[in-house]
Scaffold this active site. Structure first.
Site, PDB file in Angstrom:
ATOM      1  N   THR A  32       0.609  -1.403   0.072  1.00 45.73           N
ATOM      2  CA  THR A  32      -0.034  -0.210   0.224  1.00 45.73           C
ATOM      3  C   THR A  32       1.110   1.564  -0.236  1.00 45.73           C
ATOM      4  OG1 THR A  32      -1.979  -0.871   1.062  1.00 45.73           O
ATOM      5  CG2 THR A  32      -1.944   0.818   1.331  1.00 45.73           C
ATOM      6  N   ASN A 183      -3.300 -10.118   7.111  1.00 46.21           N
ATOM      7  CA  ASN A 183      -3.118  -8.459   7.779  1.00 46.21           C
ATOM      8  C   ASN A 183      -4.188  -8.258   8.576  1.00 46.21           C
ATOM      9  OD1 ASN A 183      -0.822  -9.849   6.959  1.00 46.21           O
ATOM     10  ND2 ASN A 183      -0.707  -8.239   5.505  1.00 46.21           N
TER      11      ASN A 183
HETATM   12  C1  LIG Z   1       4.474  -0.260   3.172  1.00 50.92           C
HETATM   13  C2  LIG Z   1       4.742  -1.384   2.989  1.00 50.92           C
HETATM   14  C3  LIG Z   1       2.595  -1.163   2.872  1.00 50.92           C
HETATM   15  C4  LIG Z   1       1.873  -3.085   2.809  1.00 50.92           C
HETATM   16  N1  LIG Z   1       0.993  -2.828   1.748  1.00 50.92           N
HETATM   17  C5  LIG Z   1       0.244  -4.557   2.142  1.00 50.92           C
HETATM   18  C6  LIG Z   1      -0.680  -4.861   1.202  1.00 50.92           C
HETATM   19  O1  LIG Z   1      -1.496  -3.576   0.753  1.00 50.92           O
HETATM   20  N2  LIG Z   1      -1.228  -6.075   0.863  1.00 50.92           N
HETATM   21  C7  LIG Z   1      -0.459  -6.632   1.991  1.00 50.92           C
HETATM   22  O2  LIG Z   1      -1.215  -8.201   1.908  1.00 50.92           O
HETATM   23  N3  LIG Z   1       0.361  -6.694   3.090  1.00 50.92           N
HETATM   24  C8  LIG Z   1       1.378  -5.396   2.394  1.00 50.92           C
HETATM   25  N4  LIG Z   1       2.043  -5.417   3.458  1.00 50.92           N
HETATM   26  C9  LIG Z   1       2.726  -6.309   3.483  1.00 50.92           C
HETATM   27  C10 LIG Z   1       4.244  -6.781   3.060  1.00 50.92           C
HETATM   28  O3  LIG Z   1       3.386  -7.610   1.365  1.00 50.92           O
HETATM   29  C11 LIG Z   1       5.101  -7.708   2.983  1.00 50.92           C
HETATM   30  O4  LIG Z   1       4.458  -8.702   3.812  1.00 50.92           O
HETATM   31  C12 LIG Z   1       5.655  -6.706   4.364  1.00 50.92           C
HETATM   32  O5  LIG Z   1       6.279  -5.583   4.706  1.00 50.92           O
HETATM   33  C13 LIG Z   1       7.237  -7.891   4.781  1.00 50.92           C
HETATM   34  O6  LIG Z   1       7.649  -8.398   3.636  1.00 50.92           O
HETATM   35  P1  LIG Z   1       8.854  -7.457   3.511  1.00 50.92           P
HETATM   36  O7  LIG Z   1      10.369  -7.940   3.898  1.00 50.92           O
HETATM   37  O8  LIG Z   1      10.178  -8.565   2.425  1.00 50.92           O
HETATM   38  O9  LIG Z   1       8.847  -6.241   2.906  1.00 50.92           O
HETATM   39  C14 LIG Z   1       3.004  -3.365   3.645  1.00 50.92           C
HETATM   40  C15 LIG Z   1       3.673  -3.692   3.421  1.00 50.92           C
HETATM   41  C16 LIG Z   1       4.659  -1.990   3.524  1.00 50.92           C
HETATM   42  C17 LIG Z   1       5.964  -1.780   4.241  1.00 50.92           C
END
Ligand SMILES: Cc1cc2nc3c(=O)[nH]c(=O)nc-3n(C[C@H](O)[C@H](O)[C@H](O)COP(=O)(O)O)c2cc1C
Length: 368
Positions: A32, A183
Site C-alpha cells: 500500500t 493481515n
Molecule cells: C509500506 C507497506 C505497505 C504494505 N501494504 C500491504 C498491502 O497492501 N497488502 C498486503 O497484503 N500486505 C502489505 N504489506 C505487507 C507486505 O506485503 C509484506 O508482507 C511485508 O512488508 C514484509 O515483507 P518485506 O520484509 O519483504 O517487506 C505492506 C507492507 C509495507 C511495508
C-alpha cells in the site's frame, strides 16, 4: 546491505504461475502506498512506479478495494469498482507488460479496520469486536470503532463484489488477482476464532470460519478461471490486532475446500519456522509463494535455500522491491541495495515512490 544470488539459484529460474509465465521466482509483495486519488483511482505515477519494477517475476499490486465500502483503513488507497479506476489499472497493466513484467491486482475489503472518517461508511466485520488500534484519519489519530456484524445478505454481496472486481482486473489487462485474506482485514477476520464470534454458517467451526474466504475464491475462479487467481493468507499474524489463538484449523479447512480448484498460487506471509507454515506446506500441493513478516532486513539467503530445496515455489519481497526497482539485477551482481525510506512509504507524491535510483542511474543520475 548486499547479497549475491548464485547463478544457479532456483529464485532466478522461470516459473509458470497458473496462466502466467514468470521470468523468475522473486515476486514483488503487495505494498500500500497511499497515493491514489480521493475517488480511489490509482495515482498518475502508479504506471511508472510499477513498470520500474517489472523485472520482478510477478508484481502483486497494493491492496485494492472491491467496492467503496471496502476501503477505509488508510487514506488514498485505490479501488477497482468504477470505470475510471479500471482505465487507470489498464494503463498500469500496459506499462508493466511493455516493460516485460507480469502483474496481479490484490483485492481486499478492510472489514473492521475501516474508520468512518476515511471510508464514509459504517464499519463492518464478522462480529462487534473492535481492533484495539489507532488509525490515521484526516483529523488525526483515532481509535477504530466497534464494527457492526455483517448480515448474511451483505456477505453474499461482498462475495459478488470480489467477483466483479476480478472481472474488471482481467478486463483491464491484468494477468490475475490475489485475494487478500491476510493481515487482519475482512477475510482474515472471518477466519479468526477470536474476532469471529458468529453463530451462523460463517462462524464457529473451522469450516464455517473459512466459508467466506472459500466462497470468494470460488466466485472469483468461476468468473476469471483458476489460472488467474492467487490467495494470500497469514496464519497467526497479529496484524490488525488479530490475536488468533487457534491459528491453523480454519486455514486447513480453507485449503482443503479450495484444493481441487487448482488456483495459480497460495501466498503465505509467515515465518517459515512457525508450526503453521509446516501445516500449510504439508497440505498445499500447488504453487506456494512465501513472504516472511517484517524483520529488519530480508533474509535472502534463507529464501534462496528454501527455493533451492523445493520447500517454496517462489518468494515475495516487499520493502526491498520498494527501494530497489532493479532488485533482481542488484542481487545477481551482489550490488549494494538502496535502503527503504519509511517516512515516504505512505506520503503523497513522487518522493520515495518513483525516484529510487537503479544502479545505472547511480552512475548517471536521472537529472544528468
Ligand atoms: C509500506 C507497506 C505497505 C504494505 N501494504 C500491504 C498491502 O497492501 N497488502 C498486503 O497484503 N500486505 C502489505 N504489506 C505487507 C507486505 O506485503 C509484506 O508482507 C511485508 O512488508 C514484509 O515483507 P518485506 O520484509 O519483504 O517487506 C505492506 C507492507 C509495507 C511495508
Amino acid at each position: 546491505m548486499t547479497f549475491t544470488l548464485s547463478e544457479q539459484s532456483a529464485l532466478l529460474k522461470p516459473i509458470q504461475v497458473g496462466g502466467t509465465a514468470a521470468g523468475n521466482r522473486l515476486f514483488m509483495a503487495p505494498l500500500t502506498r497511499s497515493r491514489a486519488d480521493a475517488d480511489g483511482t490509482p495515482s498518475s505515477l502508479a504506471a511508472q512506479y510499477y513498470a520500474q519494477r517489472a523485472s520482478a517475476g510477478l508484481i502483486i499490486s497494493e491492496a485494492t478495494a472491491v467496492c467503496e465500502q471496502a476501503n477505509g483503513a488508510y487514506l488514498n488507497t485505490p479501488g477497482l469498482y468504477t470505470d475510471r479506476q479500471q482505465d487507470k489499472w489498464s494503463e498500469i497493466a500496459s506499462a508493466v507488460h511493455r516493460a516485460g513484467g507480469k502483474m496481479f491486482v490484490q483485492l481486499w475489503h478492510v472489514g473492521r479496520m475501516a474508520h468512518p472518517e476515511i471510508s464514509g461508511f459504517e464499519t463492518v466485520g464478522p462480529s462487534p469486536i473492535a481492533a484495539d488500534l489507532l488509525t490515521h484519519t484526516p483529523t488525526g489519530k483515532k481509535p477504530l470503532p466497534v464494527p457492526r456484524a455483517l448480515t448474511t445478505g451483505e456477505i453474499a454481496e461482498i462475495v459478488g463484489q470480489f467477483r466483479a472486481a476480478a472481472r474488471r482486473a482481467v478486463d483491464a489487462g491484468m494477468d490475475g488477482v490475489e485475494i487478500h485474506s491476510a493481515n487482519g482485514y475482512l477475510l482474515h477476520e472471518f477466519l479468526s476464532d477470536v474476532v469471529n464470534q458468529r453463530t451462523d454458517a460463517y462462524g464457529g467451526s473451522p469450516q464455517n470460519r473459512a466459508r467466506l474466504a472459500a466462497e470468494v475464491v470460488e466466485a472469483v475462479v468461476a468468473e476469471i478461471g483458476p489460472d488467474r487467481v492467487g490467495l494470500r493468507i497469514s496464519p497467526g499474524n497479529s496484524a490488525g490486532d488479530m490475536r488468533e489463538i487457534d491459528d491453523v484449523s480454519a486455514y486447513e479447512a480453507l485449503l482443503c475446500r479450495i484444493a481441487s480448484l487448482g488456483i495459480a498460487y497460495l501466498h503465505v506471509l509467515i515465518e517459515p519456522s512457525a508450526p503453521a507454515f509446516a501445516a500449510v506446506r504439508t497440505q498445499w500441493e500447488g504453487t506456494l509463494v512465501l513472504n516472511t513478516p517484517r524483520t529488519v532486513e530480508t533474509d535472502f539467503a534463507m529464501l534462496e535455500n528454501l527455493a533451492d530445496w523445493g520447500v517454496i515455489s517462489a518468494a515475495a519481497v516487499g520493502r526491498a522491491f520498494l527501494a530497489n526497482p532493479d532488485l533482481i539485477e542488484r542481487l545477481k551482481l551482489g550490488a549494494e541495495l538502496n535502503e527503504p525510506d519509511v517516512a515516504t512509504f505512505y506520503a503523497p507524491g513522487p518522493d520515495g515512490y518513483i525516484d529510487y535510483p537503479t544502479l545505472d542511474e547511480m552512475v548517471t543520475p536521472r537529472s544528468a
